[in-house]
Structure formats: structure tokens, C-alpha cells
Design a protein around this motif. Structure first.
Motif: not given
Length: 264
Positions: A66-70, A72-74, A130, A134
Motif C-alpha cells: 500500500f505504498q505509492t503508485f510508483e 506498482y509502476l516499477k 523504494d 525504473y
């Protein structure tokens, strides 16, 4: 496949899925020792019980998901190479899986690499997931593609890939666990789709075996992950390297003695 065989394979899956030792190699050895005859359900079972292992990661690292959207992008960036290669070369991968000799060789070669990986990548600069960029995520994703060679180990490939990108052993292992969630979920979903597309169906007794297998894989994977992280921080990969060489050697000995290993 009976209840005893279900329990054993689920324990093997839970223990080996997140360790750098190749769950495929261990599944082949365990199924051969028990004389399990491969069929479409057995093939489905060995993939579907990964869902239990996936759940163990989500439970252990609940807050991290439940971290930042970033975040999930990574994970998506790291997942893409395996998704593309898997779709493009699925038939070739299945052919490789039919070769116990190839699995044994991959186990031994990977074991030799693990003997030296701690010396090769001993100056990490990233100690938390974290901080991964990318670009590093993508490179780790390409390393994961190596695990499509049966016996390589998805965990070993991604952890080594992470350490090659200056991640600490702990950070590399944790990112490998996180990356396992979309990767293993995707593999399971595809296997289920192919199973039903080909006209096969799961009976009520088989559903029970799948449920039991997933529950056991979940519990065992929970224990294995926690123990692996603790062990890794203090001992490193050398013991896993020797272990892989021994298991690969056992499989080679079976083959050279004329035994036919059943590939599942």
C-alpha cells in the motif's frame, strides 16, 4: 495424485519457490521419487499452488503493498520482459521443461554462480526497495527472463540481477518477492486458461487437493521467506550454491544410472 503426494509437493513448493534453488528441479525430483504420473491436472496443480505462495508474500509485506503508485509502476516495468518473452516463447519453454538433463545442468551452473555472487557484488548502494529506479527495475526484469530456463530459479535470477544493480542482499531478495506476485499470478492465470481452453475440467476431489495444496504452500512459504531473509543477511548465498550443485548432481546421477525422471 493422492493426498500424501499433494502434501509433499505443496511443502516442496512452499520451501523452494522463494529460495534461489529452483522449485522446478525440486518438483521433478520429488515427483519422480514418489512415482507421480504426469497428467494435465498434475501440471495444473504444480502451477496453481503458487497462489498460496503469492499470498504469503502479500501477508508478510502487507503494508508495503500500500505504498505509492510508483511502487506498482516499477513492478510493472520489471514484469513486462517476462510477460513478453513468456508469450513469445511459451512453446520453446515447454520443450525445455521436458529435459531433466537441462534442469540438472542449470541447477549446477546456477549453483557455481551463487558460490561467487557475494564476492562479485559486495559494494551495495541501495538498501531499500523504494530507492530502485525504473531502469534498475527493467534490468532486473530481464534477469527474470533467465528463469524461463527450467532449473535456473526465478528467485536466484532476480536476486542476482538486483545485486548486480547495487542492491543489498536484503533489498534484492525483497524486490524478488514483490516481483513474484504479478509474475506468478500471471503464470497461474495463463495455466488455468489453457487448461479449460483445452477442454479439461477439475473434479470435486481435485478441487480439494488444490485447496489443501495452496494452504500448505502458503504456510510453508511464510516460514521459508522469513527464515531466508534472516539467513541471507548473515550467511549469504554460498550454502545455496553448494546445495544446488548437490541437487543437480543427484538428478544427473539418476539420469546416468538409467532412471527416467518424470517431468511435471
Amino acid at each position: 495424485m493422492n493426498l500424501f503426494e499433494t502434501i509433499v509437493l505443496a511443502i516442496v513448493e512452499g520451501l523452494t519457490e522463494f529460495l534461489p534453488v529452483s522449485s522446478t528441479g525440486h518438483m521433478i525430483l520429488a515427483s519422480s521419487l514418489m512415482g507421480i504420473q504426469s497428467d494435465e491436472f498434475v501440471k495444473l496443480f504444480t502451477v496453481a499452488i503458487q497462489l498460496g505462495a503469492i499470498l504469503s508474500v502479500i501477508v508478510l509485506y502487507f503494508r508495503r503493498f500500500f505504498q505509492t503508485f510508483e511502487f506498482y509502476l516499477k513492478l510493472l516495468v520489471a514484469f513486462i520482459p517476462a510477460a513478453v518473452f513468456g508469450l513469445l516463447f511459451s512453446k520453446k519453454i515447454d520443450e525445455l521443461l521436458e529435459s531433466p538433463l537441462g534442469v540438472a545442468i542449470a541447477l549446477v551452473v546456477g549453483g557455481v554462480i551463487l558460490l561467487f555472487v557475494d564476492k562479485w557484488f559486495n559494494k551495495p548502494t541501495i538498501d531499500t526497495t523504494d530507492k530502485i529506479t525504473y531502469r534498475q527495475s527493467l534490468i532486473i526484469g530481464f534477469f527474470q527472463c533467465l528463469s524461463m530456463i527450467p532449473g535456473t530459479s526465478r528467485s536466484a535470477a532476480t536476486i542476482v540481477g538486483g545485486m548486480a544493480q547495487k542492491l543489498s542482499r536484503k533489498a534484492a531478495a525483497e524486490f524478488s518477492f514483490f516481483l513474484a506476485v504479478p509474475t506468478m499470478f500471471g503464470a497461474t492465470a495463463k495455466k488455468l486458461y489453457d487448461f479449460y481452453k483445452d477442454g479439461y475440467h477439475v473434479g470435486s476431489d481435485q478441487v480439494k487437493l488444490l485447496i489443501i495444496g495452496n494452504v500448505i504452500a502458503f504456510i510453508v512459504a511464510l516460514i521459508a521467506i522469513k527464515g531466508f531473509i534472516t539467513f541471507l543477511q548473515t550467511k549469504g548465498f554460498r550454502i545455496f550454491g553448494w546445495y544446488r550443485i548437490i541437487v543437480g548432481g543427484i538428478i544427473l546421477a539418476f539420469l546416468l544410472s538409467g532412471h527416467n525422471l518424470q517431468v511435471i
